[in-house]
Enzyme design. Structure first.
Site, PDB file in Angstrom:
ATOM      1  CD  GLU A 282       0.004  -1.302   2.785  1.00  0.00           C
ATOM      2  OE1 GLU A 282       0.300  -2.455   2.096  1.00  0.00           O
ATOM      3  OE2 GLU A 282       0.532  -1.388   4.195  1.00  0.00           O
ATOM      4  CG  HIS A 306      -5.755  -5.401   1.368  1.00  0.00           C
ATOM      5  ND1 HIS A 306      -6.132  -6.485   2.359  1.00  0.00           N
ATOM      6  CD2 HIS A 306      -4.548  -5.309   1.580  1.00  0.00           C
ATOM      7  CE1 HIS A 306      -5.173  -6.432   3.098  1.00  0.00           C
ATOM      8  NE2 HIS A 306      -3.896  -5.564   3.224  1.00  0.00           N
ATOM      9  CD  GLU A 307      -1.873  -4.438  -1.371  1.00  0.00           C
ATOM     10  OE1 GLU A 307      -1.647  -3.356  -0.103  1.00  0.00           O
ATOM     11  OE2 GLU A 307      -2.723  -5.376  -0.464  1.00  0.00           O
ATOM     12  CG  HIS A 310      -3.417  -1.055   3.655  1.00  0.00           C
ATOM     13  ND1 HIS A 310      -3.264  -1.188   5.246  1.00  0.00           N
ATOM     14  CD2 HIS A 310      -3.301  -2.176   2.765  1.00  0.00           C
ATOM     15  CE1 HIS A 310      -2.559  -2.803   5.837  1.00  0.00           C
ATOM     16  NE2 HIS A 310      -2.944  -2.778   4.326  1.00  0.00           N
ATOM     17  CD  GLU A 329      -2.039  -6.188   6.332  1.00  0.00           C
ATOM     18  OE1 GLU A 329      -2.482  -5.717   5.732  1.00  0.00           O
ATOM     19  OE2 GLU A 329      -0.603  -5.240   6.280  1.00  0.00           O
ATOM     20  CG  ASP A 384       9.462  -9.460   7.367  1.00  0.00           C
ATOM     21  OD1 ASP A 384       8.191  -8.515   7.768  1.00  0.00           O
ATOM     22  OD2 ASP A 384      10.535  -9.592   6.987  1.00  0.00           O
ATOM     23  CE1 TYR A 392      -1.644 -10.296   6.773  1.00  0.00           C
ATOM     24  CE2 TYR A 392      -2.458  -8.880   5.225  1.00  0.00           C
ATOM     25  CZ  TYR A 392      -1.776  -9.308   5.627  1.00  0.00           C
ATOM     26  OH  TYR A 392      -0.622  -8.596   5.010  1.00  0.00           O
TER      27      TYR A 392
HETATM   28  N1  BES Z   1       0.933  -4.180   3.828  1.00  0.00           N
HETATM   29  C1  BES Z   1       0.925  -5.822   3.366  1.00  0.00           C
HETATM   30  C2  BES Z   1       2.384  -6.461   2.703  1.00  0.00           C
HETATM   31  C3  BES Z   1       3.311  -6.642   3.669  1.00  0.00           C
HETATM   32  C4  BES Z   1       2.759  -7.018   5.232  1.00  0.00           C
HETATM   33  C5  BES Z   1       4.438  -6.948   2.654  1.00  0.00           C
HETATM   34  C6  BES Z   1       3.844  -7.320   6.354  1.00  0.00           C
HETATM   35  C7  BES Z   1       5.289  -6.523   3.696  1.00  0.00           C
HETATM   36  C8  BES Z   1       5.026  -7.537   5.737  1.00  0.00           C
HETATM   37  C9  BES Z   1      -0.305  -5.829   2.126  1.00  0.00           C
HETATM   38  O1  BES Z   1      -0.919  -4.206   2.243  1.00  0.00           O
HETATM   39  C10 BES Z   1      -1.065  -7.218   1.805  1.00  0.00           C
HETATM   40  O2  BES Z   1      -1.242  -7.231   2.899  1.00  0.00           O
HETATM   41  N2  BES Z   1      -1.213  -7.781   1.414  1.00  0.00           N
HETATM   42  C11 BES Z   1      -1.651  -8.607   0.470  1.00  0.00           C
HETATM   43  C12 BES Z   1      -2.645  -9.211   0.061  1.00  0.00           C
HETATM   44  C13 BES Z   1      -3.902  -8.426   0.088  1.00  0.00           C
HETATM   45  C14 BES Z   1      -5.223  -9.431  -0.432  1.00  0.00           C
HETATM   46  C15 BES Z   1      -4.119  -9.498   1.195  1.00  0.00           C
HETATM   47  C16 BES Z   1      -0.295  -9.817  -0.105  1.00  0.00           C
HETATM   48  O3  BES Z   1       1.068  -9.446   0.034  1.00  0.00           O
HETATM   49  O4  BES Z   1      -0.877 -10.663  -0.385  1.00  0.00           O
HETATM   50 ZN    ZN Z   2      -2.180  -5.204   3.851  1.00  0.00          ZN
END
Ligand code: BES
Ligand code: ZN
Length: 618
Positions: A282, A306-307, A310, A329, A384, A392
Site C-alpha cells: 500500500e 485491500h491496498e 490501507h 491489516e 515479519d 488479517y
Molecule cells: N501491507 C501488506 C504487505 C506486507 C505486509 C508486506 C507485511 C510486508 C510485510 C499488504 O497490504 C498486504 O496485505 N498484501 C497482501 C494482499 C492482500 C490482498 C491480502 C499480499 O501481499 O498477499
Molecule cells: Zn494489507
C-alpha cells in the site's frame, strides 16, 4: 498463512533494541525525531546501487541528548555532516555498529549541539534486503533494467538511513536521477505525463512512517483508469492491467462514501514484474502490485480493494509497532470486504471472508499461544512473523463481529469517526480500545461488553459464537467434495464448470493435506488444473499433487516456481517438494535456475526451507 506459509511461527526472541516501544528499531524517539526526509539518489543499474544522500530534519526532544541514533542495514557510509541554519556544514563523528542479523547496524551520530539537519552521504549494497534489481532479461519486455523497493516491515533501513519505526512519521521530498528511458516512481504524487528525461522530483506532503517509503524504476508505461488513478506497468502489461483494474475509481468513491474523503490526492497502481515478493503493498499514492492477479476476469481485484483500503487503515492511522499490526491489516481486510461487497455483491464478499475464516480455523490451534492473539506480547515476535493469518483474518472477523452486534449504520459511523480522530497518527492497540470504549461500547449499551472485546484482542483462539457468513455455493462444494472423496461422485461429475476463482480455492483448500494419488489424477484429467494460468489455483493444485506423489506435475510446478517470486504463491511448492529426498533434490535444481530472478526475501525464505529440510534429513 496469508503472506507466508507456516514456516516457523513467531517464537523467536529478538534482542531488544534500546527503545522498548518498538523493539525492531534502534531509534530513540524520546530523544529526537526525524520530521522530514530529503533524498537525492542516483540509480546505478550496472552496480545495482542507489548512490546519494539523505538529509534529515530533526526535532530534538531531550535537551541533553548526546546523539542521533538511526537504523541502517548494509549501507556504505561516506560521510555525515550537520547542516546549520546558515547552510554551513560541519562533519560529525559516528559509529556504525556490527550488523545484527535481524536489525541491521545501529548508527550512532554524535550531535551534542543539536543541529536542525543532518546529512548522510551513502551507497546501498547490491544485496540490499529492501531492493530488487532486475536485468532487462528478467523483465516482461526485456528492454530495460528494473528496480523496486519493498520497505515493509523493516527494510527501508537497507536503502535509507532513518528511524525505521512505524511510530515515527515524517514528510519527504526526493530527487532521483536515472538512465534516460527509465521512468522513476515513488510513494508520493506521480505525474503521468512526466517526460522521460532521467530527472525526477517527488513530494510527499503528508507525514508517513518509514515502511511506506517506496521507489520503482524501469520500462514503465502509464494508462489512465479514471480522473485520479492510472496504471503504471511495463508496456506489454499495462493494457491488460488497466482492464483488470478498471473499477479503481469506483472503489475509491465507494470507500469515500463509507469512511470519508480519500486524503492523498491521486491513487495509482504500479504493476511489477512477477518477482515482486508480495501480492500488494500500500505505498501511498502508488500501490505496488503483483501481476499474478491479472487473470482476466477481475476475480482477484479485491487486492486493489485491500491496498486502497490501507489509505484509511494503515496509511492514515498506522499501527505504532509491529505488535499492533492488526490495526493495519485486520481493519483493512474488513474494509476490503465492504468495498468488494459494494462493487461485486455480498456473495463474492462472503466467499472471500469465509475462505479466510476457514483457513484461520484450521491453523490457529497449531500456533503458539502468543501468536494467536491479535495484540501479542511484543517480546515473543519478529517483525515479519507478526503478519500471520491472525492479524488479517482474526482482525477482520473481530470487526465483522462488531458490525453484526452494533448494526451496520452505527458501526460505519463509528469507524468513520475513528479514521477522522486519529488521522495521520501512529497508535497502539490500547489507544484504539480507549477510543472504542466511549464511542462504541458504552454509547450503545447491551450490544457487546468490554470483556468480550478484550477476549477478541488479547485472547487465544477464536471466540465462541464468532459469526460466519452463509455461502450456499460453498456448502454445495463441501457436499460435492465429500461425495468425491467417498467415491460417490466421480471427478468429472463435480459441478465445477461455473466455479469462480474463490470456489476453486475453497475446494482445493479443503481437500485432505495428503489426498490419494488416484483422486488427484482424476481431478486433473477432468479439469486440467496442471498448467493453469491462475496462480492462486496453481499454487494449491501443485501443492496437493506433489504431496500426493504425482511426479507428472513436477515440470509444470517448476515453471510456476521459476516464473513467480511472490512468497505466498511459490514457497508452498518448495515446502511440498522438500518433504522427500528426491523432491528436495528437484527443488534445489529448480531453485538454481530461479534464484537470480528472485527477490532477496524470496531467496532467503527458500534457503530457509532447504536448511530446515536438510536438518531433518540428518
Ligand atoms: N501491507 C501488506 C504487505 C506486507 C505486509 C508486506 C507485511 C510486508 C510485510 C499488504 O497490504 C498486504 O496485505 N498484501 C497482501 C494482499 C492482500 C490482498 C491480502 C499480499 O501481499 O498477499
Ligand atoms: Zn494489507
Amino acid at each position: 498463512m496469508r503472506l507466508l506459509p507456516a514456516l516457523t511461527f513467531g517464537t523467536l526472541l529478538l534482542p531488544l533494541a534500546a527503545h522498548a516501544a518498538e523493539p525492531h528499531s534502534y531509534a530513540q524517539p524520546d530523544q529526537v525525531q526525524v520530521t522530514h526526509l530529503d533524498l537525492d539518489l542516483k540509480l546505478d543499474f550496472p552496480h545495482r546501487e542507489l548512490d546519494g544522500q539523505a538529509t534529515l530534519k530533526l526535532d530534538w526532544k531531550n535537551p541533553q541528548a548526546p546523539s542521533l541514533v538511526l537504523d541502517t542495514r548494509d549501507l556504505k557510509i561516506a560521510k555525515i555532516e550537520a547542516l546549520g541554519a546558515d547552510g554551513k556544514t560541519t562533519p560529525l563523528n559516528y559509529v556504525l555498529a556490527p550488523r545484527d542479523k535481524q536489525l541491521g547496524s545501529k548508527l550512532t551520530i554524535a550531535a551534542p549541539t543539536h543541529p536542525a539537519q543532518v546529512r548522510i552521504v551513502y551507497v546501498t549494497s547490491p544485496d540490499a534486503s529492501g531492493l530488487q534489481w532486475l536485468t532487462p532479461e528478467q523483465t516482461a519486455d526485456k528492454k530495460l533494467p528494473f528496480m523496486f523497493s519493498q520497505s515493509e516491515s523493516i527494510h527501508a533501513r537497507s536503502w535509507v538511513p532513518l528511524q525505521d519505526s512505524p511510530a515515527i512519521r515524517f514528510t519527504y521530498t526526493a530527487h532521483v536521477s536515472s538512465p534516460k528511458d527509465v521512468r522513476v516512481v515513488m510513494s508520493a504524487l506521480n505525474d503521468a505525463n512526466h517526460p522521460l528525461n532521467g530527472n525526477y522530483t517527488f513530494d510527499q506532503p503528508h507525514p508517513i512512517p518509514s515502511y511506506l517509503l517506496a521507489i520503482g524504476a524501469g520500462d514503465i508505461a502509464v494508462k489512465e483508469t479514471g480522473p485520479r488513478s492510472a496504471i503504471y506497468a511495463e508496456p506489454s502489461v499495462v493494457g491488460k492491467a488497466a482492464h483488470e483494474f478498471e473499477d479503481t475509481e469506483k472503489m475509491i468513491a465507494t470507500t469515500e462514501q463509507l469512511y470519508g474523503p480519500y486524503r492523498w490526492g491521486r491513487y495509482d497502481i504500479l504493476v511489477l514484474p512477477a518477482s515482486f515478493p508480495y501480492g500488494g503493498m500500500e505505498n501511498p499514492n502508488m500501490t505496488f502490485a503483483t501481476p499474478t492477479v491479472l487473470v482476466g476476469d477481475k476475480s482477484l481485484v479485491s487486492l486493489v480493494a485491500h491496498e486502497l483500503a490501507h489509505s484509511w487503515s494503515g496509511n492514515l492511522i498506522t499501527a505504532a509497532s509491529w505488535r499492533d499490526i492488526w490495526l493495519n491489516e485486520g481493519v483493512t481486510t474488513y474494509v476490503q470486504g465492504r468495498i468488494t461487497e459494494a462493487l461485486y455483491g455480498k456473495s463474492q464478499a462472503d466467499e472471500e471472508a469465509l475462505l479466510d475464516a476457514r483457513a484461520l480455523q484450521k491453523e490457529i490451534g497449531k500456533m503458539p499461544a502468543n501468536s494467536q492473539k491479535l495484540a501479542p506480547d511484543p517480546r515473543g515476535i519478529n517483525a515479519d512473523d507478526s503478519l500471520s493469518d491472525v492479524a488479517y483474518s482474526k482482525g477482520s472477523w473481530f470487526l465483522r463481529t462488531l458490525e453484526q452486534r452494533f448494526g451496520r449504520a452505527a458501526f460505519d459511523d463509528y469507524l468513520k469517526g475513528y479514521f477522522n480522530h486519529f488521522a495521520f497518527q501512529s497508535i497502539t492497540t490500547e489507544q484504539m480500545l480507549d477510543y472504542m470504549k466511549p464511542n462504541l461500547i458504552d454509547k450503545y449499551p447491551g450490544k457487546m461488553n468490554l470483556a468480550e472485546v478484550k477476549d477478541w484482542v488479547y485472547g487465544t483462539g477464536i471466540p465462541k459464537n464468532a459469526p460466519l457468513p452463509d455461502s450456499p455455493r460453498f456448502d454445495k462444494i463441501d457436499q460435492e467434495r465429500s461425495a468425491f472423496l467417498d467415491g460417490k461422485l466421480s471427478a468429472d461429475k463435480l459441478d465445477a464448470k461455473g466455479w469462480n476463482t474463490q470456489e476453486w480455492m475453497y475446494f482445493l483448500n479443503r481437500l485432505p493435506d495428503v489426498t490419494p494419488l488416484a483422486k488427484i489424477q482424476q481431478i486433473d484429467s477432468a479439469w486440467h488444473l496442471t498448467g493453469t494460468p491462475n496462480a492462486e489455483i496453481g499454487m494449491r493444485w501443485y501443492t496437493h499433487a506433489i504431496a500426493a506423489g504425482d511426479k507428472a506435475v513436477w515440470p509444470a510446478a517448476a515453471d510456476h516456481m521459476t516464473r513467480i517470486g511472490r512468497l505466498y504463491l511459490t514457497l508452498p511448492l518448495y515446502q511440498a517438494l522438500a518433504t522427500t529426498p528426491e523432491g528436495l533434490t528437484y527443488a534445489e535444481k529448480v531453485y538454481a535456475t530461479a534464484k537470480p530472478g528472485y527477490h532477496p526475501l524470496t531467496q532467503q525464505a527458500v534457503e530457509a526451507i532447504f536448511a530446515k529440510a536438510h536438518k531433518i534429513e540428518n
